[in-house]
Design a protein around this motif. Structure first.
Motif, PDB file in Angstrom:
ATOM      1  N   MET A   1       0.821  -1.210   0.000  1.00 18.80           N
ATOM      2  CA  MET A   1       0.000   0.000   0.000  1.00 18.80           C
ATOM      3  C   MET A   1       0.854   1.258   0.000  1.00 18.80           C
ATOM      4  SD  MET A   1      -3.257  -0.717  -0.124  1.00 18.80           S
ATOM      5  CE  MET A   1      -4.063   0.711   0.553  1.00 18.80           C
ATOM      6  N   ALA A   2       1.941   1.241   0.834  1.00 20.55           N
ATOM      7  CA  ALA A   2       2.821   2.407   0.920  1.00 20.55           C
ATOM      8  C   ALA A   2       3.493   2.653  -0.419  1.00 20.55           C
ATOM      9  CB  ALA A   2       3.868   2.199   2.017  1.00 20.55           C
ATOM     10  N   ARG A   3       3.838   1.526  -1.117  1.00 18.71           N
ATOM     11  CA  ARG A   3       4.493   1.670  -2.407  1.00 18.71           C
ATOM     12  C   ARG A   3       3.569   2.354  -3.414  1.00 18.71           C
ATOM     13  NH1 ARG A   3       6.992  -3.461  -5.491  1.00 18.71           N
ATOM     14  NH2 ARG A   3       7.662  -2.312  -7.323  1.00 18.71           N
ATOM     15  N   ILE A   4       2.290   1.942  -3.415  1.00 13.30           N
ATOM     16  CA  ILE A   4       1.317   2.563  -4.306  1.00 13.30           C
ATOM     17  C   ILE A   4       1.164   4.036  -3.963  1.00 13.30           C
ATOM     18  CG2 ILE A   4      -1.118   2.581  -4.983  1.00 13.30           C
ATOM     19  CD1 ILE A   4      -1.127  -0.463  -4.541  1.00 13.30           C
ATOM     20  N   GLY A   5       1.117   4.325  -2.665  1.00 15.05           N
ATOM     21  CA  GLY A   5       0.987   5.712  -2.225  1.00 15.05           C
ATOM     22  C   GLY A   5       2.164   6.557  -2.664  1.00 15.05           C
ATOM     23  N   ASN A   6       3.373   6.028  -2.536  1.00 11.60           N
ATOM     24  CA  ASN A   6       4.571   6.772  -2.926  1.00 11.60           C
ATOM     25  C   ASN A   6       4.595   7.014  -4.435  1.00 11.60           C
ATOM     26  OD1 ASN A   6       5.526   6.916  -0.329  1.00 11.60           O
ATOM     27  ND2 ASN A   6       6.783   5.066  -0.492  1.00 11.60           N
ATOM     28  N   LYS A   7       4.159   6.038  -5.213  1.00  6.57           N
ATOM     29  CA  LYS A   7       4.114   6.212  -6.660  1.00  6.57           C
ATOM     30  C   LYS A   7       3.115   7.309  -7.031  1.00  6.57           C
ATOM     31  CE  LYS A   7       3.579   3.785 -11.041  1.00  6.57           C
ATOM     32  NZ  LYS A   7       3.402   2.493 -11.739  1.00  6.57           N
ATOM     33  N   GLN A   8       1.973   7.333  -6.352  1.00  5.15           N
ATOM     34  CA  GLN A   8       0.974   8.359  -6.633  1.00  5.15           C
ATOM     35  C   GLN A   8       1.490   9.747  -6.266  1.00  5.15           C
ATOM     36  OE1 GLN A   8      -1.810   8.022  -8.305  1.00  5.15           O
ATOM     37  NE2 GLN A   8      -2.320  10.190  -8.094  1.00  5.15           N
ATOM     38  N   ILE A   9       2.204   9.832  -5.142  1.00  2.00           N
ATOM     39  CA  ILE A   9       2.775  11.121  -4.726  1.00  2.00           C
ATOM     40  C   ILE A   9       3.776  11.617  -5.765  1.00  2.00           C
ATOM     41  CG2 ILE A   9       4.308  12.208  -3.031  1.00  2.00           C
ATOM     42  CD1 ILE A   9       2.920  10.400  -0.915  1.00  2.00           C
ATOM     43  N   THR A  10       4.640  10.725  -6.243  1.00  2.00           N
ATOM     44  CA  THR A  10       5.624  11.107  -7.259  1.00  2.00           C
ATOM     45  C   THR A  10       4.920  11.531  -8.544  1.00  2.00           C
ATOM     46  OG1 THR A  10       7.256   9.579  -6.337  1.00  2.00           O
ATOM     47  CG2 THR A  10       7.611  10.316  -8.597  1.00  2.00           C
ATOM     48  N   ARG A  11       3.861  10.817  -8.903  1.00  2.18           N
ATOM     49  CA  ARG A  11       3.107  11.163 -10.103  1.00  2.18           C
ATOM     50  C   ARG A  11       2.507  12.576  -9.967  1.00  2.18           C
ATOM     51  NH1 ARG A  11      -1.888  10.491 -12.700  1.00  2.18           N
ATOM     52  NH2 ARG A  11      -1.745   9.523 -14.754  1.00  2.18           N
ATOM     53  N   GLU A  12       1.983  12.883  -8.794  1.00  7.20           N
ATOM     54  CA  GLU A  12       1.413  14.214  -8.566  1.00  7.20           C
ATOM     55  C   GLU A  12       2.496  15.290  -8.653  1.00  7.20           C
ATOM     56  OE1 GLU A  12      -1.932  15.192  -7.751  1.00  7.20           O
ATOM     57  OE2 GLU A  12      -2.298  13.203  -8.609  1.00  7.20           O
ATOM     58  N   ARG A  13       3.691  14.987  -8.135  1.00 10.11           N
ATOM     59  CA  ARG A  13       4.797  15.942  -8.221  1.00 10.11           C
ATOM     60  C   ARG A  13       5.196  16.181  -9.664  1.00 10.11           C
ATOM     61  NH1 ARG A  13       9.234  13.209  -5.378  1.00 10.11           N
ATOM     62  NH2 ARG A  13      10.459  15.019  -5.991  1.00 10.11           N
ATOM     63  N   LEU A  14       5.216  15.130 -10.461  1.00  9.78           N
ATOM     64  CA  LEU A  14       5.537  15.277 -11.878  1.00  9.78           C
ATOM     65  C   LEU A  14       4.482  16.126 -12.592  1.00  9.78           C
ATOM     66  CD1 LEU A  14       6.730  11.637 -12.628  1.00  9.78           C
ATOM     67  CD2 LEU A  14       8.133  13.701 -12.858  1.00  9.78           C
ATOM     68  N   LEU A  15       3.222  15.935 -12.248  1.00 11.13           N
ATOM     69  CA  LEU A  15       2.156  16.726 -12.866  1.00 11.13           C
ATOM     70  C   LEU A  15       2.236  18.188 -12.434  1.00 11.13           C
ATOM     71  CD1 LEU A  15      -0.795  14.180 -12.573  1.00 11.13           C
ATOM     72  CD2 LEU A  15       0.326  14.945 -14.684  1.00 11.13           C
ATOM     73  N   ASP A  16       2.498  18.426 -11.147  1.00  6.02           N
ATOM     74  CA  ASP A  16       2.659  19.811 -10.674  1.00  6.02           C
ATOM     75  C   ASP A  16       3.784  20.508 -11.434  1.00  6.02           C
ATOM     76  OD1 ASP A  16       0.629  19.667  -8.779  1.00  6.02           O
ATOM     77  OD2 ASP A  16       1.977  19.164  -7.121  1.00  6.02           O
TER      78      ASP A  16
END
Length: 201
Positions: A1-16
Motif C-alpha cells: 500500500m505504501a508503495r502505491i501511495g509513494n508512486k501516486q505522490i511522485t506522479r502528482e509531483r511530476l504533474l505539478d
C-alpha cells in the motif's frame, strides 16, 4: 500500500512540475529529462508513471483544470452568496492571483491550443474535455443566477457560459501582451455587470 501511495505522490509531483514547466516553456520546450531531474526522479523512469509524453500532456491538462473547477464550485456552494456574487468573487480571486504572478503564463489551455493546434489528438481530447467541464460549471452558476433573478433569462445559461469562456480566453491572451489585468477586468465587467444582467436592471 505504501508503495502505491509513494508512486501516486511522485506522479502528482511530476504533474505539478509539468504544469509549471509547460506554462513557462511550452509543451515542445518541456523536456522529459529536465522534468525528471527537477523533481529528483531517476532518469529513464518516466514511463513508470505515464505511457507517453502525449498522455503526460493530457494528464497535465486534467491536473491543471481541476483546482479551478473545484474552487468555482466551492464559491457556488457558499450559502451566504448568491450565484452572481459567487462568480464575481471567484473571478476577483483569479485576477488577484494573475497579478501576483505578474501576468505570466496566462491560461495553460489556451497556450496549448495555440501551440499544438490539431496535431496532437491525445492532448486535444483532454483540452476539449477540460474546456467543456469548466464551461459547464460557469453554466451551473449562470442558471442559478437566472433562477435568483440576477441573470437574464432570455438567453440560455449554456450560450452565456460559452460566451464567457470564449471571451475569457481572448482577454487572457491580451493580458499577456499588455502585462495588465485590465483586459480581463473589462471583459468580466461587460458580461457580468451588463450583458448578462436582466434587461430591466
Amino acid at each position: 500500500m505504501a508503495r502505491i501511495g509513494n508512486k501516486q505522490i511522485t506522479r502528482e509531483r511530476l504533474l505539478d512540475q509539468g504544469v509549471a514547466m509547460i506554462m513557462e516553456h511550452g509543451y515542445h520546450g518541456t523536456g522529459l529529462q529536465d522534468l525528471l531531474s527537477s523533481v529528483q526522479v531517476p532518469k529513464g523512469s518516466f514511463y513508470n508513471y505515464f505511457a507517453s509524453k502525449d498522455e503526460f500532456g493530457a494528464e497535465v491538462v486534467r491536473h491543471y483544470i481541476e483546482p479551478f473547477i473545484r474552487q468555482l464550485g466551492d464559491y457556488l456552494e457558499r450559502p451566504e452568496l448568491d450565484a452572481l456574487s459567487a462568480l464575481k468573487r471567484y473571478f476577483r480571486d483569479l485576477i488577484e492571483e494573475l497579478e501576483r504572478r505578474q501576468f505570466k503564463g496566462g491560461c495553460l489551455l489556451g497556450n496549448l491550443i495555440g501551440e499544438i493546434g490539431d496535431t496532437n489528438e491525445t492532448c486535444m481530447s483532454a483540452l476539449r474535455d477540460a474546456f467543456h467541464r469548466y464551461r459547464d460549471k460557469y453554466a451551473e452558476g449562470l442558471a442559478r443566477g437566472q433562477a435568483e433573478g440576477t441573470i437574464r433569462a432570455d438567453l440560455s445559461a449554456e450560450s452565456m457560459a460559452d460566451l464567457l469562456s470564449d471571451s475569457m480566453q481572448g482577454a487572457l491572451l491580451r493580458m499577456k501582451v499588455d502585462r495588465s489585468v485590465r483586459p480581463l477586468e473589462t471583459c468580466l465587467g461587460h458580461l457580468l455587470d451588463d450583458y448578462f444582467r436582466p434587461k430591466n436592471d
